[in-house]
Design a protein around this motif. Structure first.
Motif, PDB file in Angstrom:
ATOM      1  N   GLU A   1      45.988  35.565  48.106  1.00 35.24           N
ATOM      2  CA  GLU A   1      44.658  35.232  47.588  1.00 35.24           C
ATOM      3  C   GLU A   1      43.663  36.341  47.931  1.00 35.24           C
ATOM      4  O   GLU A   1      42.822  36.710  47.113  1.00 35.24           O
ATOM      5  CB  GLU A   1      44.184  33.902  48.178  1.00 35.24           C
ATOM      6  CG  GLU A   1      42.811  33.469  47.713  1.00 35.24           C
ATOM      7  CD  GLU A   1      42.759  33.085  46.247  1.00 35.24           C
ATOM      8  OE1 GLU A   1      41.656  33.190  45.663  1.00 35.24           O
ATOM      9  OE2 GLU A   1      43.789  32.701  45.680  1.00 35.24           O
ATOM     10  N   GLN A   2      43.777  36.894  49.116  1.00 34.55           N
ATOM     11  CA  GLN A   2      42.880  37.967  49.535  1.00 34.55           C
ATOM     12  C   GLN A   2      43.041  39.195  48.633  1.00 34.55           C
ATOM     13  O   GLN A   2      42.057  39.799  48.214  1.00 34.55           O
ATOM     14  CB  GLN A   2      43.143  38.342  50.986  1.00 34.55           C
ATOM     15  CG  GLN A   2      42.211  39.414  51.503  1.00 34.55           C
ATOM     16  CD  GLN A   2      42.505  39.775  52.954  1.00 34.55           C
ATOM     17  OE1 GLN A   2      43.528  39.421  53.497  1.00 34.55           O
ATOM     18  NE2 GLN A   2      41.577  40.487  53.563  1.00 34.55           N
TER      19      GLN A   2
ATOM     20  N   GLN B   1      41.372  38.513  45.248  1.00 32.31           N
ATOM     21  CA  GLN B   1      39.921  38.630  45.327  1.00 32.31           C
ATOM     22  C   GLN B   1      39.484  40.094  45.335  1.00 32.31           C
ATOM     23  O   GLN B   1      38.512  40.462  44.688  1.00 32.31           O
ATOM     24  CB  GLN B   1      39.382  37.909  46.574  1.00 32.31           C
ATOM     25  CG  GLN B   1      39.543  36.408  46.533  1.00 32.31           C
ATOM     26  CD  GLN B   1      38.747  35.759  45.418  1.00 32.31           C
ATOM     27  OE1 GLN B   1      37.676  36.236  45.042  1.00 32.31           O
ATOM     28  NE2 GLN B   1      39.278  34.685  44.872  1.00 32.31           N
TER      29      GLN B   1
ATOM     30  N   LEU C   1      39.729  41.532  41.855  1.00 28.12           N
ATOM     31  CA  LEU C   1      38.634  41.081  40.991  1.00 28.12           C
ATOM     32  C   LEU C   1      37.332  41.814  41.296  1.00 28.12           C
ATOM     33  O   LEU C   1      36.550  42.107  40.397  1.00 28.12           O
ATOM     34  CB  LEU C   1      38.411  39.576  41.166  1.00 28.12           C
ATOM     35  CG  LEU C   1      39.451  38.675  40.520  1.00 28.12           C
ATOM     36  CD1 LEU C   1      39.190  37.218  40.890  1.00 28.12           C
ATOM     37  CD2 LEU C   1      39.446  38.837  39.014  1.00 28.12           C
ATOM     38  N   LYS C   2      37.094  42.129  42.577  1.00 26.88           N
ATOM     39  CA  LYS C   2      35.853  42.784  42.980  1.00 26.88           C
ATOM     40  C   LYS C   2      35.875  44.288  42.744  1.00 26.88           C
ATOM     41  O   LYS C   2      34.827  44.909  42.691  1.00 26.88           O
ATOM     42  CB  LYS C   2      35.575  42.509  44.459  1.00 26.88           C
ATOM     43  CG  LYS C   2      35.223  41.072  44.734  1.00 26.88           C
ATOM     44  CD  LYS C   2      34.997  40.849  46.208  1.00 26.88           C
ATOM     45  CE  LYS C   2      34.721  39.390  46.481  1.00 26.88           C
ATOM     46  NZ  LYS C   2      34.540  39.136  47.910  1.00 26.88           N
TER      47      LYS C   2
END
Length: 59
Positions: A13-14, A17, A20-21
């Motif tokens: 998940e990290q 993220q 996406l950023k």
């Protein structure tokens, strides 16, 4: 036209993220570290004309 071949990996998940950023093209080009294994993790992309969607099935 030859359909593209797609390969998938499981990421944390990290990592998702962070992807996406990431706004820089260099950040997107890096390969994430795999967090899990998928058997038969590659396949050919298919176009579905009725729904106008691209899809790949992984068994």
């Amino acid at each position: 036209m030859t359909p593209p071949r797609v390969t998938v990996v499981i990421i944390s998940e990290q990592q998702a993220q962070l992807l996406l950023k990431s706004e820089s093209p260099a950040g997107r080009g890096k390969q994430p570290v795999e967090c899990g294994d998928i058997l038969n993790n590659s396949g050919c992309m298919e176009y579905q004309p009725a729904s106008r969607q691209l899809s790949v099935s992984f068994r």
